[in-house]
Design an enzyme around this catalytic site. Structure first.
Site, short mmCIF file in Angstrom:
data_model
loop_
_atom_site.label_atom_id
_atom_site.label_comp_id
_atom_site.label_asym_id
_atom_site.label_seq_id
_atom_site.Cartn_x
_atom_site.Cartn_y
_atom_site.Cartn_z
N GLU A 176 0.82 -1.21 0.00
CA GLU A 176 0.00 0.00 0.00
C GLU A 176 0.86 1.26 0.00
OE1 GLU A 176 -3.52 2.31 2.54
OE2 GLU A 176 -2.45 0.64 3.46
N LYS A 213 -2.90 -2.03 -2.71
CA LYS A 213 -3.91 -1.13 -2.17
C LYS A 213 -3.51 0.29 -2.56
CE LYS A 213 -6.54 0.18 1.93
NZ LYS A 213 -7.00 -0.20 3.28
#
Length: 295
Positions: A176, A213
């Protein structure tokens, strides 16, 4: 690695609930839920309050594997129980929701337009404990504040290095690198980020696979090459500070990307609501995010 869980995450329709607020973000999450700081006097009481909120969410009849594919847990949550069962066991056995674990220890100070992850001490032991608890994958967050090639390369190098360690331990890493939605050059940062991702994904060897993400992009469909990449299990999106309606609208315009919302998921939920009111509000939130994820 649980193949049934892998199949669900790879092919299932739905989204991932981010229930992983940690020390820094917990007071804000509780305040939005209607619990003021005066309601607790130390960290232990604060975490008891946020665990009660999380338990209420996952125990709700609105929360199950028909629309929620997975849930990301804070480390302390993994070590607690939902409804008398270990948290990860309850999520999978009772709700058919795949459990993930947030593993990062927060962000370092900004340098080269980015914030790397702080060193993750004792990671191997944490990963072994996660496997023993029935966790499927992990999440770790960095932040990109500007379109700085050197900084973005450093973020990706760190994320992929730790990601390989996570995969070797038998878990699927969610990488992420959040692009700040307030970055003035957000579009340019996303261009550098995507090119860096493709380069590193193409260089992976063996059977390594990752999840990504990402902040919802400025150009609709911009991450399609990442969605389609054979090394990517799933691309999920964070709400990133957008209100839920805006996050859902942006998500729906990015085919193949599903939500992994935290604040946007809990928007409108309140400690003061009756169970009927709470369940109705959560059902509305989950349905909206679900529809945007399958659009």
């Amino acid at each position: 690695m649980n193949q049934e869980q892998l199949s669900k995450v790879t092919e299932g329709q739905g989204f991932i609930a981010a229930l992983d607020q940690s020390g820094g973000s917990t007071p804000k999450a509780l305040k939005l839920y209607g619990v003021e700081e005066s309601a607790y006097s130390n960290d232990a009481e604060m975490f008891d309050q946020v665990h009660a909120m999380r338990n209420r969410i996952v125990a709700s009849p609105a929360f199950n594997g028909k629309r929620v594919l997975g849930a990301i847990l804070f480390e302390m949550t993994m070590d607690r129980q939902f409804e008398g069962q270990d948290a990860a066991t309850y999520l999978w056995n009772t709700k058919q929701v795949v459990p993930f674990l947030k593993i990062d220890k927060g962000l370092a100070d900004e340098a080269d337009g980015v914030q790397l992850m702080k060193p993750i001490g004792g990671l191997d032991a944490l990963l072994a404990r996660a496997v023993s608890k029935g966790i499927f994958g992990t999440k770790m967050r960095s932040v990109i504040n500007s379109a700085n090639q050197k900084g973005i390369d450093a973020v990706l190098d760190q994320q992929f290095e730790v990601g390989q360690q996570i995969f070797a331990a038998g878990l699927v890493p969610i990488i992420e690198p959040e692009v700040n939605i307030k970055a003035v050059d957000k579009k340019e940062a996303e261009e550098i980020l995507k090119a860096g991702f493709i380069k590193r994904l193409d260089a992976l060897t063996g059977d390594v696979k990752v999840m990504l993400k990402l902040t919802l992009p400025e150009v609709d469909g911009f991450f399609q090459e990442l969605v389609d990449h054979p090394r990517v299990v799933r691309v999920v999106a964070l709400s990133g500070g957008y209100v839920r309606d805006e996050a859902n609208a942006r998500l729906a315009r990015n085919k193949g990307v599903i939500a992994s919302f935290s604040r946007a998921l809990t928007e409108g939920l309140s400690f003061q609501q009756t169970d009927a009111e709470f369940n109705a509000a959560l059902d509305k939130s989950i349905e909206g995010i679900y529809q945007a994820s399958i659009a």
